[in-house]
Write a protein that holds these residues in place. Structure first.
Motif, PDB file in Angstrom:
ATOM      1  N   UNK A 240       0.861  -1.179   0.000  1.00  0.00           N
ATOM      2  CA  UNK A 240       0.000   0.000   0.000  1.00  0.00           C
ATOM      3  C   UNK A 240       0.899   1.231   0.000  1.00  0.00           C
ATOM      4  N   UNK A 241       0.299   2.411   0.164  1.00  0.00           N
ATOM      5  CA  UNK A 241       1.079   3.644   0.039  1.00  0.00           C
ATOM      6  C   UNK A 241       0.663   4.657   1.098  1.00  0.00           C
ATOM      7  N   UNK A 266       4.075  12.080   6.191  1.00  0.00           N
ATOM      8  CA  UNK A 266       4.045  10.715   5.676  1.00  0.00           C
ATOM      9  C   UNK A 266       4.319   9.708   6.789  1.00  0.00           C
ATOM     10  N   UNK A 267       5.287   9.998   7.640  1.00  0.00           N
ATOM     11  CA  UNK A 267       5.618   9.061   8.718  1.00  0.00           C
ATOM     12  C   UNK A 267       4.503   8.978   9.755  1.00  0.00           C
ATOM     13  N   UNK A 268       3.752  10.051   9.915  1.00  0.00           N
ATOM     14  CA  UNK A 268       2.615   9.980  10.834  1.00  0.00           C
ATOM     15  C   UNK A 268       1.552   9.033  10.293  1.00  0.00           C
ATOM     16  N   UNK A 269       1.438   8.940   8.971  1.00  0.00           N
ATOM     17  CA  UNK A 269       0.512   7.983   8.360  1.00  0.00           C
ATOM     18  C   UNK A 269       1.030   6.562   8.546  1.00  0.00           C
ATOM     19  N   UNK A 270       2.339   6.375   8.350  1.00  0.00           N
ATOM     20  CA  UNK A 270       2.919   5.039   8.481  1.00  0.00           C
ATOM     21  C   UNK A 270       2.830   4.527   9.916  1.00  0.00           C
ATOM     22  N   UNK A 273      -2.310   3.639  10.558  1.00  0.00           N
ATOM     23  CA  UNK A 273      -2.838   2.469   9.859  1.00  0.00           C
ATOM     24  C   UNK A 273      -2.205   2.254   8.489  1.00  0.00           C
ATOM     25  N   UNK A 274      -1.299   3.141   8.076  1.00  0.00           N
ATOM     26  CA  UNK A 274      -0.697   3.117   6.741  1.00  0.00           C
ATOM     27  C   UNK A 274      -1.789   3.287   5.682  1.00  0.00           C
TER      28      UNK A 274
END
Length: 290
Positions: A240-241, A266-270, A273-274
């Motif tokens: 996923x992305x 971006x790292x907060x998303x990873x 839940x990614x």
């Protein structure tokens, strides 16, 4: 289309201006060579138009200028009675000059091609053929300056491929490289000509979207996300992305600061839940999440 025709026309005009200047230069050198007589040699000067043609035009033009230089050189010899009565000597001298000029022209063309290839390689990611970080940074700095000057919004997206390491570990690096290339192709299909994409890490990419506010960036990123997941499903790639997208409106910071903030998003998303995107607007030194 009109802009492309205009640029093509300008390039053609510049080419023919260069050709005319090269031919006139050879003629001028020939005239000066005749005026100065036999005591002063102008052999070196006949190289200059050839060098200019070889470097700034194409191979055929360089060969044509070389031939014209050799003929002009020979005509001056004839005018100054420097022609040997022996036909073999006469032919040898002419062919030697022509071949020398051709060799110099071809060597310069080869050198220019090599330098251009080296320059392109220094700016290109070897796997995906997208820009590398160095090239991206140079272009992004220009776009940031333009955005500041003309007062338009600019968005930057930082993308990470979730679970990419598992692809390399289970299917090999060839499969991983194929996936990365597919990612770049899918992204490019949803970008404008003015947008740029670069690979900046093993499985990390950056998108620069000039003249793009947050609402427009959300639309573009949604299209890219859907397209990417469609390509991943089609190839049975279980990845996923994660996207971090920063939009700058006023008092736009330096590009390194923009990249760092988008990377943080971006790292907060990873860490969550990614497989998602987080947007933030940087406006007049204030940061607004969305």
């Amino acid at each position: 289309m009109n802009s492309q025709i205009f640029l093509q026309t300008m390039c053609n005009r510049q080419y023919w201006v260069l050709v005319i200047i090269a031919f006139l230069s050879v003629m001028g050198i020939g005239v000066v060579d005749c005026i100065t007589g036999s005591q002063i040699t102008f052999a070196l000067f006949y190289l200059f138009p050839v060098v200019i043609a070889a470097w700034f035009s194409n191979k055929n033009t360089a060969i044509a200028i070389s031939l014209f230089s050799a003929v002009t050189w020979l005509a001056v010899d004839y005018f100054l009675n420097r022609i040997y009565p022996n036909l073999l000597v006469y032919s040898w001298n002419y062919l030697s000059r022509f071949i020398l000029l051709i060799i110099i022209a071809l060597l310069l063309r080869a050198l220019k091609t090599l330098l251009l290839e080296k320059h392109d390689l220094s700016r290109e990611d070897p796997v995906t053929k997208s820009l590398n970080f160095r090239a991206f940074h140079e272009i992004a700095e220009v776009e940031v300056s333009r955005a500041i000057r003309y007062g338009y919004a600019l968005s930057l997206a930082y993308i990470d491929v979730d679970n990419f390491k598992a692809i390399n570990d289970t299917r090999g690096h060839d499969a991983g490289n194929k996936l990365l290339c597919a990612v770049v192709d899918a992204i490019r299909e949803n970008l404008r000509d003015s947008d740029i994409v670069a690979r900046v890490g093993g499985d990390e990419f950056i998108l620069l979207l000039p003249v793009t506010d947050q609402a427009s960036a959300q639309i573009v990123i949604a299209k890219i996300q859907n397209h990417l997941m469609s390509v991943m499903d089609k190839n049975d790639w279980p990845v996923t992305f994660s996207f971090g997208v920063l939009t700058c409106i006023e008092n736009i910071p330096a590009i390194d600061r923009i990249i760092a903030m988008a990377d943080h998003l971006m790292y907060s998303v990873k860490k969550g839940s990614k497989n998602g995107a987080k947007f933030m607007t940087y406006w007049n030194q204030n940061e607004t999440d969305s």
